[in-house]
Design an enzyme around this catalytic site. Structure first.
Site, PDB file in Angstrom:
ATOM      1  NE  ARG A  94      -3.117   1.639  11.852  1.00  0.00           N
ATOM      2  CZ  ARG A  94      -3.029   0.812  11.079  1.00  0.00           C
ATOM      3  NH1 ARG A  94      -2.159   0.821  10.099  1.00  0.00           N
ATOM      4  NH2 ARG A  94      -3.878  -0.033  11.111  1.00  0.00           N
ATOM      5  N   GLY A 133      -4.883   2.989   7.595  1.00  0.00           N
ATOM      6  CA  GLY A 133      -4.905   1.539   7.702  1.00  0.00           C
ATOM      7  C   GLY A 133      -6.435   0.994   7.296  1.00  0.00           C
ATOM      8  CB  SER A 140     -11.012  -3.681   5.255  1.00  0.00           C
ATOM      9  OG  SER A 140     -10.490  -4.179   6.750  1.00  0.00           O
ATOM     10  CG  ASP A 141     -12.776  -7.089   8.635  1.00  0.00           C
ATOM     11  OD1 ASP A 141     -11.758  -6.421   8.269  1.00  0.00           O
ATOM     12  OD2 ASP A 141     -12.804  -7.213   9.585  1.00  0.00           O
ATOM     13  NE  ARG A 161      -3.475  -0.227   2.504  1.00  0.00           N
ATOM     14  CZ  ARG A 161      -3.466  -0.566   4.012  1.00  0.00           C
ATOM     15  NH1 ARG A 161      -3.246   0.278   4.666  1.00  0.00           N
ATOM     16  NH2 ARG A 161      -3.726  -1.624   4.248  1.00  0.00           N
ATOM     17  CD  GLU A 185      -5.121   0.204  14.646  1.00  0.00           C
ATOM     18  OE1 GLU A 185      -5.189   0.097  15.996  1.00  0.00           O
ATOM     19  OE2 GLU A 185      -4.379   0.988  14.081  1.00  0.00           O
ATOM     20  CG  MET A 186      -4.135  -5.627  14.500  1.00  0.00           C
ATOM     21  SD  MET A 186      -3.529  -7.181  13.540  1.00  0.00           S
ATOM     22  CE  MET A 186      -2.839  -7.996  14.876  1.00  0.00           C
ATOM     23  CD  GLU A 187      -0.984  -1.835  12.642  1.00  0.00           C
ATOM     24  OE1 GLU A 187      -2.037  -1.262  12.552  1.00  0.00           O
ATOM     25  OE2 GLU A 187      -0.488  -3.152  12.028  1.00  0.00           O
TER      26      GLU A 187
HETATM   27  O1  R1P Z   1      -4.369  -2.312   6.638  1.00  0.00           O
HETATM   28  P1  R1P Z   1      -3.415  -2.357   7.741  1.00  0.00           P
HETATM   29  O2  R1P Z   1      -2.644  -0.627   7.842  1.00  0.00           O
HETATM   30  O3  R1P Z   1      -2.169  -3.177   7.787  1.00  0.00           O
HETATM   31  O4  R1P Z   1      -3.942  -2.400   9.231  1.00  0.00           O
HETATM   32  C1  R1P Z   1      -4.953  -3.414   9.654  1.00  0.00           C
HETATM   33  O5  R1P Z   1      -4.699  -4.547   8.840  1.00  0.00           O
HETATM   34  C2  R1P Z   1      -3.800  -5.652   9.339  1.00  0.00           C
HETATM   35  C3  R1P Z   1      -4.347  -6.802   9.768  1.00  0.00           C
HETATM   36  O6  R1P Z   1      -5.088  -7.361   8.629  1.00  0.00           O
HETATM   37  C4  R1P Z   1      -3.282  -5.027  10.861  1.00  0.00           C
HETATM   38  O7  R1P Z   1      -2.158  -4.249  10.560  1.00  0.00           O
HETATM   39  C5  R1P Z   1      -4.312  -4.014  11.023  1.00  0.00           C
HETATM   40  O8  R1P Z   1      -4.149  -3.034  11.894  1.00  0.00           O
HETATM   41  O1  URA Z   2      -7.096  -5.554  12.793  1.00  0.00           O
HETATM   42  C1  URA Z   2      -7.900  -5.768  11.968  1.00  0.00           C
HETATM   43  C2  URA Z   2      -7.747  -4.912  10.893  1.00  0.00           C
HETATM   44  C3  URA Z   2      -8.713  -5.311   9.965  1.00  0.00           C
HETATM   45  N1  URA Z   2     -10.008  -5.903  10.239  1.00  0.00           N
HETATM   46  C4  URA Z   2      -9.932  -6.556  11.304  1.00  0.00           C
HETATM   47  O2  URA Z   2     -10.808  -7.538  11.810  1.00  0.00           O
HETATM   48  N2  URA Z   2      -8.919  -6.423  12.222  1.00  0.00           N
END
Ligand code: R1P
Ligand code: URA
Length: 235
Positions: free
Chosen positions: A87, A89, A203-204, A24, A179-181
């Site tokens: 960020r 994401g 995204s989901d 990306r 998300e994760m960051e």
């Molecule tokens: O689309 P990115 O920026 O990677 O962010 C989300 O997607 C990833 C998980 O699929 C994790 O890094 C989450 O934070």
């Molecule tokens: O961390 C993430 C990123 C996208 N979608 C999720 O369900 N979790």
């Protein structure tokens, strides 16, 4: 040069967009930046620097999760002098009225990571966005007619939970998405006195189970990129 970035000193701009996905980062550089130069090749975690509307800007992949992203954010701040870190994401929605492809601006980020327990022990630190960046991003998103939500998010260390329904603990307290960051980014920004924001595209959906494709996650979601760039560069 730092341990995980082989850019030359001065090669990375003060404003950096931070997608998790290095592809990306490539897409953002090729689509939005003028004369992008690849500034990092270490571990294939692509980073580019170019100009956007005449202003220098970089984009750097961070990998997935707080552990990976904090390595890049730390080095960008302490070794390269970066001051605006945004960020961009993807996220999973926790709320029925936060739809797939909507924008979420993370005002604050809860986390199940141990990073701040290690720092603060039994006391809690609230990782929050920079208010100026958040306000500008919100105004830009609304002016452009994007469905946009501002609020609390969850930065999780775990993508695949044993109990799928555990998200409801957070959803019941109004947390918008996962998300994760972001919690790591906001914590480091506070520590070093720099500005940070997280702009997400859903995204989901954990409630409806709707999903997008990997290609869509990598190549589209351009609205959030333009919001992030214009907010960061003060347009
Ligand atoms: O689309 P990115 O920026 O990677 O962010 C989300 O997607 C990833 C998980 O699929 C994790 O890094 C989450 O934070
Ligand atoms: O961390 C993430 C990123 C996208 N979608 C999720 O369900 N979790």
């Amino acid at each position: 040069m730092s341990i995980h970035l082989n850019a030359e000193p001065g090669q990375i701009a003060e404003t950096v967009l931070l997608p998790g996905d290095p592809l990306r980062a490539k897409h953002i550089a090729e689509t939005f930046l003028t004369d992008p130069v690849l500034h990092n090749t270490v571990r294939g975690m692509h980073g580019y620097t170019g100009t956007y509307k005449g202003k220098r800007v970089s984009v750097q992949g961070t990998g997935m999760g707080i552990a990976s992203s904090m390595i890049y954010v730390s080095e960008l701040i302490t070794q390269y002098g970066c001051k605006n870190l945004i960020r961009v994401g993807t996220a999973g929605s926790y709320q029925a009225d936060v739809h797939v492809r909507d924008i979420v601006l993370a005002q604050a980020a809860c986390t199940d990571s141990n990073i701040n327990n290690i720092r603060f022990g039994a006391k809690n630190f609230a990782p929050i966005a920079d208010f100026d960046l958040l306000m500008r991003a919100y105004q830009i998103a609304r002016e452009r007619g994007h469905a946009t939500h501002v609020g609390n998010i969850m930065s999780s260390d775990t993508f695949y939970h044993d109990d799928f329904d555990q998200y409801k603990i957070w959803a019941d307290f109004g947390v918008l998405a996962v998300e994760m960051e972001a919690a790591g980014l906001y914590t480091l920004a506070a520590k070093h006195g720099v500005k940070a924001l997280t702009v997400l595209t859903i995204s989901d959906h954990l409630v409806t189970r709707e999903e997008t494709t990997a290609e869509e996650r990598q190549l589209t979601f351009n609205a959030m990129i333009e919001i992030a760039l214009d907010a960061a560069l003060g347009e």
